[in-house]
Design a protein around this motif. Sequence first.
Motif, PDB file in Angstrom:
ATOM      1  N   GLU A 140       6.040  -6.335   2.170  1.00 51.52           N
ATOM      2  CA  GLU A 140       4.668  -5.901   1.859  1.00 51.52           C
ATOM      3  C   GLU A 140       4.488  -4.422   2.155  1.00 51.52           C
ATOM      4  O   GLU A 140       3.974  -3.666   1.327  1.00 51.52           O
ATOM      5  N   GLY A 141       4.905  -3.991   3.328  1.00 54.39           N
ATOM      6  CA  GLY A 141       4.749  -2.590   3.707  1.00 54.39           C
ATOM      7  C   GLY A 141       5.549  -1.658   2.825  1.00 54.39           C
ATOM      8  O   GLY A 141       5.062  -0.605   2.405  1.00 54.39           O
ATOM      9  N   THR A 142       6.781  -2.047   2.519  1.00 49.84           N
ATOM     10  CA  THR A 142       7.640  -1.214   1.677  1.00 49.84           C
ATOM     11  C   THR A 142       7.051  -1.055   0.282  1.00 49.84           C
ATOM     12  O   THR A 142       7.005   0.053  -0.265  1.00 49.84           O
ATOM     13  N   MET A 143       6.588  -2.145  -0.305  1.00 46.80           N
ATOM     14  CA  MET A 143       5.999  -2.078  -1.649  1.00 46.80           C
ATOM     15  C   MET A 143       4.684  -1.309  -1.646  1.00 46.80           C
ATOM     16  O   MET A 143       4.406  -0.552  -2.576  1.00 46.80           O
ATOM     17  N   PHE A 144       3.875  -1.484  -0.623  1.00 45.55           N
ATOM     18  CA  PHE A 144       2.590  -0.789  -0.543  1.00 45.55           C
ATOM     19  C   PHE A 144       2.798   0.719  -0.415  1.00 45.55           C
ATOM     20  O   PHE A 144       2.110   1.500  -1.075  1.00 45.55           O
ATOM     21  N   VAL A 145       3.765   1.121   0.399  1.00 47.11           N
ATOM     22  CA  VAL A 145       4.059   2.555   0.527  1.00 47.11           C
ATOM     23  C   VAL A 145       4.597   3.103  -0.787  1.00 47.11           C
ATOM     24  O   VAL A 145       4.183   4.172  -1.246  1.00 47.11           O
ATOM     25  N   GLY A 146       5.506   2.379  -1.420  1.00 47.21           N
ATOM     26  CA  GLY A 146       6.123   2.860  -2.653  1.00 47.21           C
ATOM     27  C   GLY A 146       5.199   2.912  -3.842  1.00 47.21           C
ATOM     28  O   GLY A 146       5.284   3.813  -4.670  1.00 47.21           O
TER      29      GLY A 146
END
Length: 86
Positions: A30-36
């Motif tokens: 979730e965090g990786t996709m949200f940042v990207g």
Amino acid sequence: MAGEWQSVPTLVTLCAVRDNAVANMHWNAEGTMFVGRVLGPLRWFGLLEWRLPLDILDARCWRKTALFDRFLSLDVRLAERPADGH
């Protein structure tokens, strides 16, 4: 939401709809996709800034820049007469 320094998990919780399929992928999907997909592009355009907090070396904190509120302020006005067609 990001007027003050906020961590990615906090911003994900406040700003996104939870998707269990993504949450079950791996520990930080979730965090990786949200940042990207969200935070990164806003940073490219100068609307967000990030820093590494002093107490946690592995997490970025994000906040809005002054340009964010200026960019998203809307001045809606009703037209006095119908616009000319093109």
